[in-house]
Design a protein around this motif. Structure first.
Motif, PDB file in Angstrom:
ATOM      1  N   ARG A  23       0.827  -1.203   0.000  1.00 16.36           N
ATOM      2  CA  ARG A  23       0.000   0.000   0.000  1.00 16.36           C
ATOM      3  C   ARG A  23       0.869   1.263   0.000  1.00 16.36           C
ATOM      4  NH1 ARG A  23      -4.449   1.721   4.685  1.00 16.36           N
ATOM      5  NH2 ARG A  23      -5.084   3.676   3.692  1.00 16.36           N
ATOM      6  N   ALA A  24       1.880   1.292   0.848  1.00 12.71           N
ATOM      7  CA  ALA A  24       2.755   2.470   0.930  1.00 12.71           C
ATOM      8  C   ALA A  24       3.476   2.693  -0.397  1.00 12.71           C
ATOM      9  CB  ALA A  24       3.770   2.280   2.064  1.00 12.71           C
ATOM     10  N   LEU A  26       2.429   1.798  -3.446  1.00 17.31           N
ATOM     11  CA  LEU A  26       1.509   2.293  -4.471  1.00 17.31           C
ATOM     12  C   LEU A  26       1.087   3.740  -4.190  1.00 17.31           C
ATOM     13  CD1 LEU A  26       0.207   1.481  -7.098  1.00 17.31           C
ATOM     14  CD2 LEU A  26      -1.762   0.611  -5.835  1.00 17.31           C
ATOM     15  N   ASN A  27       0.982   4.098  -2.908  1.00 19.80           N
ATOM     16  CA  ASN A  27       0.740   5.511  -2.566  1.00 19.80           C
ATOM     17  C   ASN A  27       1.739   6.422  -3.255  1.00 19.80           C
ATOM     18  OD1 ASN A  27      -0.213   4.851   0.875  1.00 19.80           O
ATOM     19  ND2 ASN A  27      -1.542   5.428  -0.815  1.00 19.80           N
ATOM     20  N   CYS A  28       2.942   5.916  -3.406  1.00 18.53           N
ATOM     21  CA  CYS A  28       4.023   6.738  -3.973  1.00 18.53           C
ATOM     22  C   CYS A  28       4.308   6.395  -5.432  1.00 18.53           C
ATOM     23  CB  CYS A  28       5.282   6.560  -3.137  1.00 18.53           C
ATOM     24  SG  CYS A  28       5.057   7.029  -1.405  1.00 18.53           S
ATOM     25  N   GLY A  29       3.453   5.559  -6.039  1.00 19.94           N
ATOM     26  CA  GLY A  29       3.662   5.225  -7.443  1.00 19.94           C
ATOM     27  C   GLY A  29       4.788   4.235  -7.665  1.00 19.94           C
ATOM     28  N   ALA A  54      -4.073  -2.355  -2.854  1.00 15.09           N
ATOM     29  CA  ALA A  54      -2.843  -2.400  -3.663  1.00 15.09           C
ATOM     30  C   ALA A  54      -2.543  -3.847  -4.062  1.00 15.09           C
ATOM     31  CB  ALA A  54      -1.682  -1.789  -2.884  1.00 15.09           C
ATOM     32  N   LEU A 154       7.528   3.464   3.262  1.00 18.10           N
ATOM     33  CA  LEU A 154       6.811   4.692   2.890  1.00 18.10           C
ATOM     34  C   LEU A 154       7.769   5.883   2.771  1.00 18.10           C
ATOM     35  CD1 LEU A 154       4.093   6.175   2.432  1.00 18.10           C
ATOM     36  CD2 LEU A 154       4.044   6.602   4.902  1.00 18.10           C
ATOM     37  N   LEU A 155       8.630   6.052   3.763  1.00 15.36           N
ATOM     38  CA  LEU A 155       9.509   7.221   3.734  1.00 15.36           C
ATOM     39  C   LEU A 155      10.518   7.134   2.585  1.00 15.36           C
ATOM     40  CD1 LEU A 155      10.175   7.984   7.504  1.00 15.36           C
ATOM     41  CD2 LEU A 155       8.557   9.077   5.938  1.00 15.36           C
ATOM     42  N   TYR A 158       8.409   7.747  -0.566  1.00 13.11           N
ATOM     43  CA  TYR A 158       7.945   9.149  -0.613  1.00 13.11           C
ATOM     44  C   TYR A 158       9.099  10.079  -0.972  1.00 13.11           C
ATOM     45  CZ  TYR A 158       5.716  13.513   0.847  1.00 13.11           C
ATOM     46  OH  TYR A 158       5.194  14.786   0.879  1.00 13.11           O
ATOM     47  N   SER A 159      10.261   9.789  -0.440  1.00 17.90           N
ATOM     48  CA  SER A 159      11.434  10.603  -0.783  1.00 17.90           C
ATOM     49  C   SER A 159      11.700  10.530  -2.282  1.00 17.90           C
ATOM     50  CB  SER A 159      12.666  10.112  -0.014  1.00 17.90           C
ATOM     51  OG  SER A 159      12.482  10.278   1.375  1.00 17.90           O
ATOM     52  N   LEU A 161       9.410   9.893  -4.545  1.00 16.63           N
ATOM     53  CA  LEU A 161       8.316  10.601  -5.226  1.00 16.63           C
ATOM     54  C   LEU A 161       8.517  12.119  -5.187  1.00 16.63           C
ATOM     55  CD1 LEU A 161       5.507  10.319  -6.566  1.00 16.63           C
ATOM     56  CD2 LEU A 161       4.509  10.549  -4.289  1.00 16.63           C
TER      57      LEU A 161
END
Lengths: 256, 256
Positions: A23-24, A26-29, A54, A154-155, A158-159, A161
């Motif tokens: 999930r994390a 896919l949140n960030c592509g 996801a 996630l982090l 996200y970084s 992204l």
């Protein structure tokens, strides 16, 4: 959209955590997941339940027996770890690592960068870290820096992204242009190291059997960290063949 | 030390999520938690279990009946939401919001900024958002942007932390002190390369004399670029001695 890095979960324990990682991601592509020896088998219902939709990320995840196999086709691998390591390797903060991945992905058709995440309790083994070009460090409160697995994923994602190409690459030592300058996939380095280990074994290099794993890990760490190009791996193989050839001619009895 | 924003959870449902939020906050050095009408009451055992040690954050959390009361003493409030709102309000990306919080906290003795997070299922009500100065938006994959509560808190707090150089990049994973981890002086690498060149010469590695300088330069470039430690240079020398030792025993006529 630039290519995302591959996320590689090494020996994850809970299916729920794998699902939350998906999930994390896919949140960030980020969509390509590889899993090395999931403790509770695969596929895993807990993972599906925790993925909150996801599912494609889980369904297309690839399974591996070893970390080395999971990174064999990648050119640049980051190991996520907060612990001290007795290995010399560049340490990149998450945002620096993200810029590095962006830079190395330029103009690629397939992902060539990956990020390793260790098991929930223990983190990556030194043998896993030895396969990486650099360490990815997420700068956190030093008094309370333990993240759960999905939050580390996630982090890191996200970084990636958040990063765009406004910033120059972190790497001073980027390889030169041209095919020969492409970094060797990890699997090519692994092949060279297998030959090297065989030759060293035959040459009686490992005099102290208990120390062999540590010595081997140090050697592996050096060559993986060095990020050789394909041409350099070919040269290293040529060196080995040259030295071995001499031996073969004279010590045929050593060859089985 | 700059002041962290206050995290305000509005009508959170699961205690477990509150605990995970506390953990994510403390990971980022954010410690002041306010909770508006937690569905399952307070204190909450599930929250404690999920906090993984961030107990002080939970113990010092303040409870409120309404969002308005929870933000009454704050000067600048951000509402975290991914949905379009029928309200005219500035929308800040997480990193922009973090810079804004830093700026507004300058020279304060007590926190004057807060970030609102809505219930797990529905997010913030328009009445909650109306209390905010601006909307905090975490830019994510538009096709899959739903974060769980703790992950939204983590990204908002991490964005704040990244504005801050309080926590330097992991001194953590830097190489340990000591002779073995020290990078080898260039001269030590040079000595190794001289031995390597001699051995390769004897092994007939340089079949094309005109190409020898280029090949040698490539080899030298690889090993110098790799920045080996002293221990690694010793290992490389040991490898060479081991391979050469085999040859010496059998091909003494090659040694001049």
């Amino acid at each position: 959209m630039p290519l995302a890095p591959v996320v590689i979960l090494v020996r994850p324990q809970l299916g729920e955590n794998i699902g939350m990682c998906a999930r994390a991601m896919l949140n960030c592509g980020v969509t390509e997941l590889r899993i090395v020896q999931p403790r509770d088998g695969w596929p895993n219902d807990d993972a599906i339940a925790a993925a909150s939709g996801a599912i494609d990320v889980l369904n297309s995840a690839k399974l591996y027996e070893t970390t080395a196999e999971a990174v064999a086709d990648l050119e640049y691998v980051l190991a996520t770890t907060a612990r001290m390591r007795d290995m010399v390797k560049p340490v990149l903060k998450a945002d620096e690592a993200a810029r590095e991945v962006h830079h190395r992905h330029d103009d690629r058709a397939t992902p060539n960068c990956g990020i390793l995440f260790g098991p929930e309790r223990s983190g990556l083994e030194n043998e896993d870290v030895a396969l990486a070009n650099a360490i990815l460090n997420i700068p956190l409160n030093p008094g309370f820096s333990s993240l759960n697995l999905a939050q580390a994923v996630l982090l890191a994602c996200y970084s990636w992204l958040c990063c765009d190409n406004r910033f120059p690459p972190a790497a001073a030592a980027a390889p030169e242009e041209g095919d020969n300058a492409a970094l060797a996939p990890r699997g090519e380095i692994e092949t060279f190291l297998q030959f090297l280990e065989n030759d060293l074994e035959q040459a009686g290099f490992f005099r102290s059997p208990p120390q062999k794993p540590t010595i081997l890990r140090n050697i592996r760490n050096f060559f993986f960290r060095s990020s050789p190009t394909m041409q350099e791996v070919r040269t290293l193989q040529g060196i080995l063949v040259a030295l071995r050839g001499k031996k073969r001619g004279s010590k045929a009895e050593n060859q089985s």
